[in-house]
Design a protein around this motif. Structure first.
Motif, PDB file in Angstrom:
ATOM      1  N   UNK A 172     -18.368  -9.449  10.975  1.00  0.00           N
ATOM      2  CA  UNK A 172     -18.710  -9.078  12.348  1.00  0.00           C
ATOM      3  C   UNK A 172     -20.164  -9.435  12.672  1.00  0.00           C
ATOM      4  N   UNK A 173     -21.051  -9.313  11.685  1.00  0.00           N
ATOM      5  CA  UNK A 173     -22.444  -9.701  11.913  1.00  0.00           C
ATOM      6  C   UNK A 173     -22.567 -11.206  12.188  1.00  0.00           C
ATOM      7  N   UNK A 174     -21.784 -11.983  11.447  1.00  0.00           N
ATOM      8  CA  UNK A 174     -21.785 -13.430  11.671  1.00  0.00           C
ATOM      9  C   UNK A 174     -21.285 -13.753  13.076  1.00  0.00           C
ATOM     10  N   UNK A 175     -20.231 -13.072  13.481  1.00  0.00           N
ATOM     11  CA  UNK A 175     -19.688 -13.267  14.828  1.00  0.00           C
ATOM     12  C   UNK A 175     -20.728 -12.870  15.882  1.00  0.00           C
ATOM     13  N   UNK A 176     -21.468 -11.786  15.602  1.00  0.00           N
ATOM     14  CA  UNK A 176     -22.479 -11.320  16.555  1.00  0.00           C
ATOM     15  C   UNK A 176     -23.583 -12.353  16.738  1.00  0.00           C
ATOM     16  N   UNK A 177     -23.931 -13.066  15.666  1.00  0.00           N
ATOM     17  CA  UNK A 177     -24.937 -14.127  15.792  1.00  0.00           C
ATOM     18  C   UNK A 177     -24.473 -15.205  16.749  1.00  0.00           C
ATOM     19  N   UNK A 178     -23.229 -15.607  16.611  1.00  0.00           N
ATOM     20  CA  UNK A 178     -22.680 -16.622  17.507  1.00  0.00           C
ATOM     21  C   UNK A 178     -22.626 -16.105  18.941  1.00  0.00           C
ATOM     22  N   UNK A 179     -22.238 -14.840  19.084  1.00  0.00           N
ATOM     23  CA  UNK A 179     -22.173 -14.244  20.413  1.00  0.00           C
ATOM     24  C   UNK A 179     -23.538 -14.259  21.098  1.00  0.00           C
ATOM     25  N   UNK A 180     -24.586 -13.982  20.322  1.00  0.00           N
ATOM     26  CA  UNK A 180     -25.927 -13.929  20.901  1.00  0.00           C
ATOM     27  C   UNK A 180     -26.280 -15.239  21.584  1.00  0.00           C
ATOM     28  N   UNK A 181     -25.942 -16.360  20.936  1.00  0.00           N
ATOM     29  CA  UNK A 181     -26.256 -17.661  21.524  1.00  0.00           C
ATOM     30  C   UNK A 181     -25.354 -17.953  22.724  1.00  0.00           C
ATOM     31  N   UNK A 182     -24.114 -17.482  22.669  1.00  0.00           N
ATOM     32  CA  UNK A 182     -23.172 -17.748  23.760  1.00  0.00           C
ATOM     33  C   UNK A 182     -23.552 -16.971  25.021  1.00  0.00           C
ATOM     34  N   UNK A 183     -23.847 -15.661  24.845  1.00  0.00           N
ATOM     35  CA  UNK A 183     -24.077 -14.833  26.031  1.00  0.00           C
ATOM     36  C   UNK A 183     -25.449 -15.096  26.660  1.00  0.00           C
ATOM     37  N   UNK A 184     -26.406 -15.618  25.870  1.00  0.00           N
ATOM     38  CA  UNK A 184     -27.754 -15.810  26.397  1.00  0.00           C
ATOM     39  C   UNK A 184     -28.013 -17.232  26.852  1.00  0.00           C
ATOM     40  N   UNK A 185     -26.976 -18.018  27.009  1.00  0.00           N
ATOM     41  CA  UNK A 185     -27.177 -19.390  27.456  1.00  0.00           C
ATOM     42  C   UNK A 185     -25.989 -19.818  28.307  1.00  0.00           C
ATOM     43  N   UNK A 186     -26.136 -20.921  28.981  1.00  0.00           N
ATOM     44  CA  UNK A 186     -25.019 -21.507  29.718  1.00  0.00           C
ATOM     45  C   UNK A 186     -24.616 -20.718  30.938  1.00  0.00           C
ATOM     46  N   UNK A 187     -23.319 -20.779  31.251  1.00  0.00           N
ATOM     47  CA  UNK A 187     -22.814 -20.236  32.508  1.00  0.00           C
ATOM     48  C   UNK A 187     -22.825 -18.717  32.562  1.00  0.00           C
ATOM     49  N   UNK A 188     -22.835 -18.073  31.406  1.00  0.00           N
ATOM     50  CA  UNK A 188     -22.733 -16.617  31.402  1.00  0.00           C
ATOM     51  C   UNK A 188     -23.911 -15.983  32.143  1.00  0.00           C
ATOM     52  N   UNK A 189     -25.115 -16.538  31.943  1.00  0.00           N
ATOM     53  CA  UNK A 189     -26.300 -15.992  32.599  1.00  0.00           C
ATOM     54  C   UNK A 189     -26.176 -16.105  34.114  1.00  0.00           C
ATOM     55  N   UNK A 190     -25.574 -17.203  34.576  1.00  0.00           N
ATOM     56  CA  UNK A 190     -25.506 -17.464  36.018  1.00  0.00           C
ATOM     57  C   UNK A 190     -24.292 -16.817  36.696  1.00  0.00           C
TER      58      UNK A 190
END
Length: 750
Positions: free
Chosen positions: A131-149
C-alpha cells in the motif's frame, strides 16, 4: 488510466483496481484541503454520494491519525479504537479492519489511502509495504496532470497554492519576476516499480559505496577545513551514510517492489514528513542533512556505469531556490535564463554574492524554510532591495511590484542620464568611481555606467571555473581582452586571491580550522612562486605598450611585498631577454585588508605605488566576524567610531607618503557608506556595476565639507561613551549633516 478523459473517473478506477488487487472490501482516497481537512475524494465500497461531501479534520478519526503521524496505521478492529470516528453518510459500519497509509509528495502530506475489510484481521507487513508503494504512485498522479485542473478537485491542497512571503537579507540588488527552480532538485526516476529486486539491491549497494567513497575523499582531500560548517555537514553525511537504520529502510523499500531511486524517495519522504513537524530546530537541521545525502545518492544512481547525470536546462526567467551556492557553481549556470537566486543561507560579502552583483543577478539570502514551501514552477517575485521573496504572490502584491518596476525603470533612466556627468559633490569635491570586475561580460558595463576605469579586476574567477590550470596563453588572452574592453581607461589587476571559499581542482588544499586566516592569497602565491610567476608573466605580456597596475592581496608584512615585487621584476627582465614588448609603465600596489598593515602602513607605503583598501576582509578581521558565517557576518557596522577612525588613519598615512588610495570593498558600493568615505577624504571608490548609478547620484547630492565636519565632531564626542549607534545618529541628522536625501531614505540600512 490513460483511456479515461474524466479526472474523477480515473481516480475511481484506480480505487477499484487497488481494492481488487489487495482483496479489500473498501479502498478510499482522502485528499488534503488548504484548511488541512481531509476530503473523501474517491472510494470503492463506501457510499458514492459521500465523495467530496465528507471531510475529516487532522484531529479526527483514524484517517486524521495517519495524517498527523505521517506513517501507516493498521487496526484489526477499527470501531473499538479510541480514535475511530463514525460518519454515517459513508455507510462504513459493516467494516472492521483498517489500514491507512499517508500519500506523501516531497515530504508533504497530499492525502491518505485507506484499506478496509469486513472481517477482523491483522494486516501483514508485506501488505502494508504494498500500500505504501501504491501511495507513492498516487502522490505523483494526484499532484500532476488533469487532476489538479479538474473542477471536482478544485480547492484541494494537491500542492502549495497559498501566497507566502519570506523576509531575508538583500545580497545583490535588483527586482525580478520568474518561476522557481529548485537547485539540486529531487532526481525522480521515470521507473518506480522494480523488475528485478536483486538487480535494484545491487544498484543501491553500489551507489552507497560510491557515495561513501566520495564523502570520504572530500573529507580527506583537505578542501573542507576542520572546524568549518561545511565540514560539519560532511561529517553528518558520513554518519548518515553508514547509518544501519537508514540502509535497512532503503533495502526494505526495494524488497517491497520499488526501484532503487523510488526507494530513496520513499524513505526521504517518510523522514521529511516527520522531521518537518518537529519543534526542535536540531531535527530541522538533520532534515537538511538527509535531503542533501538523498540527493547525492540519487545522483550516484543516475550516473552509474559512468553515465553523467543529465543537467536540467533552466527555463526562461528562472529564479533559483537553494540552501547555498558557491561562486563557481553560480558562474556555471545559464546567465541568459537566470533571473535571480534565493538562498536559505548566505551573507552580503560572500563571494557568491559578489559574483551575483558582478553579473547583475538579484540575490536574497537567509530565506529560511523556502526549500520546504516552494515547488518547481511556482511564480516568484524576488526583491533584492529589501531582501524579500514572494512565492505564489497575490494579485495585490503583483500589482504593487508592477508599480515598483516602473519606478525602478524611471530611476535607472535617471542614472543613465548622469553616466557622463562627473561625481562631484555640491561643494566641488571630485570623486573617481571605478568598476569591480572579474569576468569579461562585466566590462560591457563600463560604457553603460560611466565608470572611469577598472579599479579591481579579480583574476581568480578564470581559475575557479577551470578544471585544470589555465595555460599561459589563456591567461594572457583574458588580460589582453580586459585591456581592450577598457580602452584608454585604467585597469588594476589583482593577482590570485585563492583560498577560503575560493578553491580550484588543481591548487593544493590543506585542512584549516579557520581558512579566512589561513593559507590563501599572497601567502599561497609566495609558497608556490611558480604559480605567481606564471600569472605575472601573462600580465606582463598582455600589458605590452600599456600601463601595468598589479595589486597584491593579503599583504601582512613589508617582507611579503618586497618578495613579490622581486618576482615581478624577474618577469619584467624575462620579458626583456626574450624580446617581448615591455609595459609602458609598471605600478605595484597592496590590497590593504589586514590590521597588521592598517595599523602600521608606513613600511609598505615606502615601496608600494598605490593602495586599495579591501574593506570586506579588513572589517571581518577588525571586528573578528567571519563574513562567510551568516550568524556573525552582520554583527558589526562599518559606520561606527572605531572603523571610521581606522579608515581615516589609513587615508592620512597614504597622504603623508603621497600614494593614491581607493576603497574597493562592499562598503564603497552603498550610497550612505560612499558618502561617509568621501567625507573621510577618499577620492577613489570601486564597486559593482549595479552600484555606480546610486552612488554617483548620492555623491552629487552631498555636501562633503559639512559631512566631514559633522563626522569629526561626532567622533570626538564618541570618546565620552555615546550609546546611540553612529549610523542612527547620522541618518537622523540627514541633510543637516550634509547627506543627500537619496542616501538616507532608501539605503541607510547597515
Amino acid at each position: 488510466m490513460a483511456d479515461q478523459d474524466d479526472a474523477q473517473a480515473r481516480l475511481d478506477q484506480l480505487t477499484d483496481i487497488i481494492a481488487e488487487e489487495t482483496a479489500a472490501d473498501v479502498c478510499s482516497i482522502y485528499l488534503v484541503r488548504p484548511s488541512g481537512a481531509l476530503e473523501l475524494s474517491s472510494t470503492h465500497g463506501l457510499n458514492p454520494e459521500a465523495v467530496h461531501n465528507v471531510r475529516l479534520s487532522r484531529d479526527e478519526g483514524l484517517v486524521g491519525l495517519v495524517s498527523r503521524r505521517a506513517r501507516p496505521i493498521a487496526v484489526e478492529d477499527a470501531p473499538r479504537h479510541p480514535d475511530f470516528s463514525y460518519k454515517p453518510e459513508t455507510g462504513e459500519e459493516p467494516f472492521k479492519s483498517f489500514v491507512g497509509v499517508p500519500i506523501l509528495r516531497g515530504g508533504r502530506l497530499v492525502g491518505v489511502l485507506t484499506h478496509q475489510t469486513k472481517a477482523i484481521r491483522p494486516m501483514t507487513e508485506e501488505e502494508i509495504e504494498t500500500l505504501q508503494t501504491v501511495a507513492m504512485l498516487l502522490a505523483e498522479i494526484v499532484a500532476s496532470g488533469d487532476l489538479i485542473r479538474a473542477e471536482a478537485f478544485s480547492g484541494l491542497e494537491l500542492r502549495p497554492s497559498a501566497p507566502e512571503r519570506f523576509q531575508g537579507v538583500a545580497l545583490s540588488p535588483g527586482l525580478s519576476r520568474g518561476v522557481a527552480v529548485m537547485y539540486e532538485p529531487h532526481v525522480m526516476s521515470a521507473r518506480m516499480v522494480a523488475e528485478d529486486v536483486e538487480v535494484e539491491t545491487a544498484r543501491l549497494d553500489s551507489a552507497i559505496s560510491r557515495l561513501r567513497a566520495g564523502v570520504d575523499q572530500l573529507l580527506e582531500s583537505g578542501r573542507v577545513p576542520m572546524g568549518t560548517p561545511s565540514r560539519d555537514v560532511l561529517e553528518a553525511y558520513r554518519m548518515f551514510a553508514h547509518d544501519r537504520g537508514w540502509l535497512d529502510r532503503l533495502r526494505e523499500a526495494i524488497l517491497s517492489g520499488l526501484t532503487a531511486e523510488a526507494a530513496v524517495e520513499r524513505v526521504r519522504n517518510e523522514h521529511r514528513a516527520r522531521l518537518m513537524t518537529a519543534r526542535d530546530p536540531h531535527f530541522r537541521e538533520r532534515l537538511h542533512d538527509l535531503e542533501d545525502l538523498a540527493n547525492r545518492l540519487l545522483r550516484h544512481l543516475a550516473s552509474e556505469s559512468g553515465r553523467p547525470t543529465i543537467e536540467r536546462t533552466l527555463p526562461e526567467k528562472a529564479i533559483l531556490i537553494a540552501r547555498s551556492i558557491g561562486p563557481a557553481e553560480l558562474l556555471e549556470l545559464d546567465r541568459a535564463r537566470l533571473a535571480g537566486v534565493a538562498l536559505e543561507e548566505g551573507s552580503r560579502t560572500s563571494h557568491a554574492a559578489i559574483v551575483a552583483k558582478a553579473l547583475g543577478i538579484p540575490m536574497v539570502g537567509r530565506v529560511e524554510g523556502a526549500l520546504d514551501r516552494v515547488e518547481d514552477g511556482d511564480p516568484i517575485i524576488l526583491d533584492g532591495e529589501f531582501g524579500l521573496l514572494h512565492v505564489r504572490p497575490s494579485q495585490e502584491v503583483s500589482e504593487a511590484y508592477d508599480e515598483r518596476l516602473k519606478t525602478l525603470a524611471k530611476r535607472y533612466r535617471t542614472y543613465a542620464r548622469q553616466r557622463e556627468e562627473p561625481a562631484v559633490t555640491k561643494d566641488g569635491q571630485r570623486v573617481e568611481l571605478h568598476l569591480n570586475a572579474g569576468l569579461l561580460v562585466e566590462l560591457t558595463s563600463l560604457a553603460d555606467t560611466g565608470a572611469e576605469g577598472i579599479g579591481l579586476f579579480r583574476t581568480e574567477f578564470q581559475f575557479m571555473v577551470a578544471d585544470t590550470l589555465p595555460r599561459l596563453s589563456a591567461q594572457e588572452e583574458l588580460y589582453r581582452a580586459a585591456y581592450e574592453a577598457a580602452g584608454d581607461k585604467p585597469v588594476v589587476f589583482r593577482t590570485l586571491d585563492l583560498g577560503g571559499d575560493k578553491v580550484t581542482p588543481f591548487t593544493p588544499a590543506t585542512r584549516e580550522p579557520n581558512p579566512a586566516l589561513g593559507w590563501r592569497a599572497l601567502r599561497m602565491g609566495l609558497d608556490r612562486p611558480g604559480l605567481t610567476r606564471y600569472q605575472l608573466r601573462a600580465l606582463v605580456r598582455a600589458a605590452a605598450g600599456r600601463d601595468l597596475r598589479v595589486l597584491f592581496p593579503m599583504v601582512t608584512d613589508v617582507s611579503e611585498l618586497a618578495a613579490v615585487r622581486a618576482i615581478l621584476n624577474q618577469e619584467l627582465a624575462h620579458a626583456a631577454r626574450h624580446g617581448h614588448e615591455q609595459p609602458r609603465s609598471v605600478q605595484a600596489g597592496i590590497m590593504l585588508e589586514t590590521p597588521a598593515i592598517a595599523f602600521s602602513p608606513d613600511a609598505c607605503l615606502r615601496i608600494a605605488d598605490f593602495v586599495a583598501v579591501g574593506a570586506n576582509d579588513l572589517m571581518q578581521y577588525f571586528f573578528a566576524a567571519d563574513r562567510q558565517n551568516p550568524r556573525v557576518a552582520d554583527r558589526y557596522d562599518f559606520i561606527s567610531p572605531s572603523s571610521l577612525r581606522l579608515l581615516q588613519s589609513v587615508r592620512q598615512a597614504c597622504a603623508r607618503h603621497d600614494k593614491p588610495v581607493s576603497v574597493c570593498g562592499e562598503i564603497a558600493g552603498r550610497p550612505l557608506e560612499a558618502c561617509v568615505l568621501t567625507a573621510l577624504g577618499y577620492r577613489r571608490l570601486s564597486m559593482a556595476a549595479s552600484a555606480l548609478g546610486p552612488v554617483k547620484r548620492a555623491i552629487r547630492g552631498m555636501d562633503c565639507e559639512r559631512l566631514g565636519a559633522w563626522l569629526a565632531s561626532v567622533l570626538d564626542e564618541a570618546e565620552t561613551g555615546e550609546e546611540t549607534p553612529l549610523r542612527q545618529r547620522l541618518i537622523e541628522a540627514g541633510e543637516s549633516a550634509g547627506l543627500p536625501v537619496e542616501a538616507v531614505d532608501k539605503l541607510g540600512r547597515p
